[in-house]
Write an enzyme that holds these catalytic residues in place. Sequence first.
Site, PDB file in Angstrom:
ATOM      1  N   CYS A 138       0.836  -1.202   0.000  1.00 55.83           N
ATOM      2  CA  CYS A 138       0.000   0.000   0.000  1.00 55.83           C
ATOM      3  C   CYS A 138       0.877   1.261   0.000  1.00 55.83           C
ATOM      4  O   CYS A 138       1.550   1.537  -0.982  1.00 55.83           O
ATOM      5  CB  CYS A 138      -0.968  -0.040   1.184  1.00 55.83           C
ATOM      6  SG  CYS A 138      -2.253   1.190   1.015  1.00 55.83           S
ATOM      7  N   HIS A 243      -3.835  -5.022  -0.436  1.00 59.58           N
ATOM      8  CA  HIS A 243      -3.441  -5.586   0.867  1.00 59.58           C
ATOM      9  C   HIS A 243      -3.463  -7.104   0.797  1.00 59.58           C
ATOM     10  O   HIS A 243      -4.520  -7.718   0.962  1.00 59.58           O
ATOM     11  CB  HIS A 243      -4.392  -5.087   1.960  1.00 59.58           C
ATOM     12  CG  HIS A 243      -4.159  -3.663   2.301  1.00 59.58           C
ATOM     13  ND1 HIS A 243      -3.371  -3.250   3.346  1.00 59.58           N
ATOM     14  CD2 HIS A 243      -4.576  -2.534   1.675  1.00 59.58           C
ATOM     15  CE1 HIS A 243      -3.319  -1.939   3.379  1.00 59.58           C
ATOM     16  NE2 HIS A 243      -4.042  -1.464   2.371  1.00 59.58           N
ATOM     17  N   ASP A 431      31.772 -37.341   1.294  1.00 61.18           N
ATOM     18  CA  ASP A 431      31.659 -38.604   2.035  1.00 61.18           C
ATOM     19  C   ASP A 431      32.293 -38.452   3.407  1.00 61.18           C
ATOM     20  O   ASP A 431      33.412 -38.924   3.640  1.00 61.18           O
ATOM     21  CB  ASP A 431      32.353 -39.724   1.254  1.00 61.18           C
ATOM     22  CG  ASP A 431      31.765 -39.895  -0.124  1.00 61.18           C
ATOM     23  OD1 ASP A 431      30.745 -40.573  -0.255  1.00 61.18           O
ATOM     24  OD2 ASP A 431      32.320 -39.305  -1.075  1.00 61.18           O
TER      25      ASP A 431
HETATM   26  O1  1PR Z   1      35.696 -40.325  -5.374  1.00 63.98           O
HETATM   27  O2  1PR Z   1      35.021 -39.147  -7.437  1.00 63.98           O
HETATM   28  O3  1PR Z   1      35.707 -41.503  -7.534  1.00 63.98           O
HETATM   29  O4  1PR Z   1      33.563 -40.844  -6.512  1.00 63.98           O
HETATM   30  C1  1PR Z   1      33.212 -42.045  -5.913  1.00 63.98           C
HETATM   31  C2  1PR Z   1      31.770 -41.959  -5.582  1.00 63.98           C
HETATM   32  O5  1PR Z   1      31.390 -43.235  -5.089  1.00 63.98           O
HETATM   33  C3  1PR Z   1      31.472 -40.955  -4.495  1.00 63.98           C
HETATM   34  O6  1PR Z   1      30.306 -40.260  -4.838  1.00 63.98           O
HETATM   35  C4  1PR Z   1      31.214 -41.778  -3.256  1.00 63.98           C
HETATM   36  O7  1PR Z   1      30.154 -41.255  -2.504  1.00 63.98           O
HETATM   37  C5  1PR Z   1      30.795 -43.120  -3.840  1.00 63.98           C
HETATM   38  N1  1PR Z   1      31.261 -44.243  -3.030  1.00 63.98           N
HETATM   39  C6  1PR Z   1      32.541 -44.639  -2.876  1.00 63.98           C
HETATM   40  N2  1PR Z   1      32.576 -45.741  -2.123  1.00 63.98           N
HETATM   41  C7  1PR Z   1      31.326 -46.044  -1.791  1.00 63.98           C
HETATM   42  C8  1PR Z   1      30.882 -47.173  -0.987  1.00 63.98           C
HETATM   43  O8  1PR Z   1      29.693 -47.338  -0.679  1.00 63.98           O
HETATM   44  N3  1PR Z   1      31.814 -48.009  -0.584  1.00 63.98           N
HETATM   45  N4  1PR Z   1      29.155 -45.051  -2.242  1.00 63.98           N
HETATM   46  C9  1PR Z   1      30.495 -45.100  -2.368  1.00 63.98           C
HETATM   47  C10 1PR Z   1      28.562 -44.032  -1.687  1.00 63.98           C
HETATM   48  C11 1PR Z   1      26.702 -43.488  -0.651  1.00 63.98           C
HETATM   49  C12 1PR Z   1      25.429 -42.996  -1.113  1.00 63.98           C
HETATM   50  C13 1PR Z   1      24.374 -44.007  -0.804  1.00 63.98           C
HETATM   51  C14 1PR Z   1      23.633 -43.331   0.281  1.00 63.98           C
HETATM   52  C15 1PR Z   1      22.266 -43.820   0.496  1.00 63.98           C
HETATM   53  N5  1PR Z   1      27.281 -44.354  -1.571  1.00 63.98           N
HETATM   54  O9  1PR Z   1      25.397 -42.528  -2.364  1.00 63.98           O
HETATM   55  O10 1PR Z   1      23.720 -44.287  -1.938  1.00 63.98           O
HETATM   56  O11 1PR Z   1      24.394 -43.411   1.488  1.00 63.98           O
HETATM   57  O12 1PR Z   1      22.254 -45.076   1.002  1.00 63.98           O
HETATM   58  P1  1PR Z   1      21.088 -45.583   1.950  1.00 63.98           P
HETATM   59  O13 1PR Z   1      19.848 -44.886   1.515  1.00 63.98           O
HETATM   60  O14 1PR Z   1      21.005 -47.029   1.705  1.00 63.98           O
HETATM   61  O15 1PR Z   1      21.504 -45.238   3.351  1.00 63.98           O
HETATM   62  P2  1PR Z   1      35.073 -40.456  -6.703  1.00 63.98           P
END
Ligand code: 1PR
Length: 598
Positions: A138, A243, A431
């Site tokens: 306003c 308003h 991570d």
């Molecule tokens: O470091 O650039 O080569 O990327 C590697 C990629 O791989 C990164 O994004 C990293 O998060 C992923 N990563 C590496 N190791 C693992 C592993 O599990 N050992 N996975 C991994 C990551 C995590 C989530 C997962 C959620 C949900 N995974 O993405 O999906 O935690 O899970 P939930 O719902 O079951 O709890 P680079």
Amino acid sequence: MAAAAAATTTQMDNTRSLSSISSTSSLLFTRTNEFYKIQNRVKFKSPRALSIRATSSDSVVTLLDYGAGNVRSVRNAIRHLGFGIKDVQTPEDILNANRLIFPGVGAFAAAMDVLNKTGMAEALCAYIEKDRPFLGICLGLQLLFQSSEENGPVNGLGLIPGVVGRFDSSNGFRVPQIGWNALQITKDSEILDDVGDHHVYFVHSYRAMPSDDNKEWVSSTCNYGDNFIASVRRGNVHAVQFHPEKSGDVGLSVLRRFLHPKTNIPKVIACLDVRANDKGDLVVTKGDQYDVREHTKENEVRNLGKPVELARQYYKEGADEISFLNITGFRDFPLGDLPMLQVLRLTSENVFVPLTVGGGIRDFTDANGRHYSSLEVASEYFRSGADKISIGSDAVYAAEDYLKTGVKTGKSSLEQISRVYGNQAVVVSIDPRRVYITHPNDVEFKAVRVTDLGPNGEEYAWYQCTVGILCFIVTFLFVHTATQSDKAVNGGREGRPIGAYELAKAVEDLGAGEILLNCIDCDGQGKGFDMDLIKLISDAVSIPVIASSGAGAVEHFSDVFRKTNASAALAAGIFHRKEVPIQSVKEHLYKEGIEVRI
Ligand code: 1PR
């Protein structure tokens, strides 16, 4: 007239209202085999109908009430929408506001007198000239103009060309205009998006007129004997002659759109961690705190399905995005990993939501000495159907260097890829691991007070970033070692001297467009997201943050959207194990008043 503002009353409320459906149109929300169907046109979003998350940092609006009249309804409407109010007491309060509402009341000359004497006129001009979020109501619109004829001429703030004049009553229109009227919307105004042909409430004798000089500002006009300016908008600066606080649901929706600017609809993302199993087949796997191997004698990589099939299924079930993480990409050079590129090509043939792919994005020299830049790796992913790439380990090293030197070299994979493909195409995957401490000063990294105490009663934690082991080693020589290491320690990850908070801020500076925020402690646990971590990071950066790790029930999704500023929530295990279908998550969010893509 009373001088400036009353006492500060900051009220926090953990529920913001969110509009979603018309109060006049009926919305049928039915499950079908495919998904939901909405029938009837959604006209405007009723703030009464739904409520959504509020977070601390942005749930307070600053109100400029210079005491000339009753702005109780404006206050009530703001609170109804879930916001606390901080009253302006000094010009600095204006300059420091995140979001300012100026519900001008009273007469033009008296209002300008107060604003000039208190130094607030100057502060207002500085605030608006910086394009800070502003909503005038306003008289709060009229004061933006050069001058007014009301008891004048009187100079206004002079931000918009034009003179505010009195309605002409000679043509039979009663003045003041007191009542409901419709708008002619002349340009995109965002806050008027739900108004359409609904009426809004006016009470005023004076009005500003559209002209060539102010046409850049005018976002809607209204007719009451003559065509006057009903609203203006430039950038983040809005003002309305009507308003909103008295204009029913549609008025509340105007306020809501100002308070929740450009709110993206929260996304539900299905994540597929992909790697070759010990037989060499590419499988979707899933870890417990990043350990993806079965706890059996064979110690095999868990196999939860085929990547392309699962991606298709999640697309059909309503996933807003799909992420593929090539979790051993850091050691298995992705351009050698043709099956992963093939997965992307096949998936993108009939999955029509954004696809993100991560794993192994970094510079690489192969056994023959051929150098591949991270940009080449990313380009190959994009060519194969990815919309975004996600960088994990390499972004940690880039952030560490940047924090050490303060220099953006432009050479990191993050900087190079975002320069060529745009920030929106680059996700940084973090991570972190929770490290409990007794006092926040025990570490040089940002720590938070934790909701659940540590094992020894620690009240604080910091979040240590990790990288894939062997990230920078020419990998084919070491595959055997790598395989052993991922059997041995925490999915083969190494802690780095950088916290998630520091990393997030650094990668935002370096050009990341989004953060995928995992948490090793919560991964695969099904106990909910790490709210302390997600709140920490989503409040720290202005790029979207994807909450990840720990989803075990539909309530975990509503919790994360209510209590943090996460833009998306990602889950893996519950979808792969078919414990909770994606459509149940969406139905739950919808029922909880959180807007979802349907
Ligand atoms: O470091 O650039 O080569 O990327 C590697 C990629 O791989 C990164 O994004 C990293 O998060 C992923 N990563 C590496 N190791 C693992 C592993 O599990 N050992 N996975 C991994 C990551 C995590 C989530 C997962 C959620 C949900 N995974 O993405 O999906 O935690 O899970 P939930 O719902 O079951 O709890 P680079």
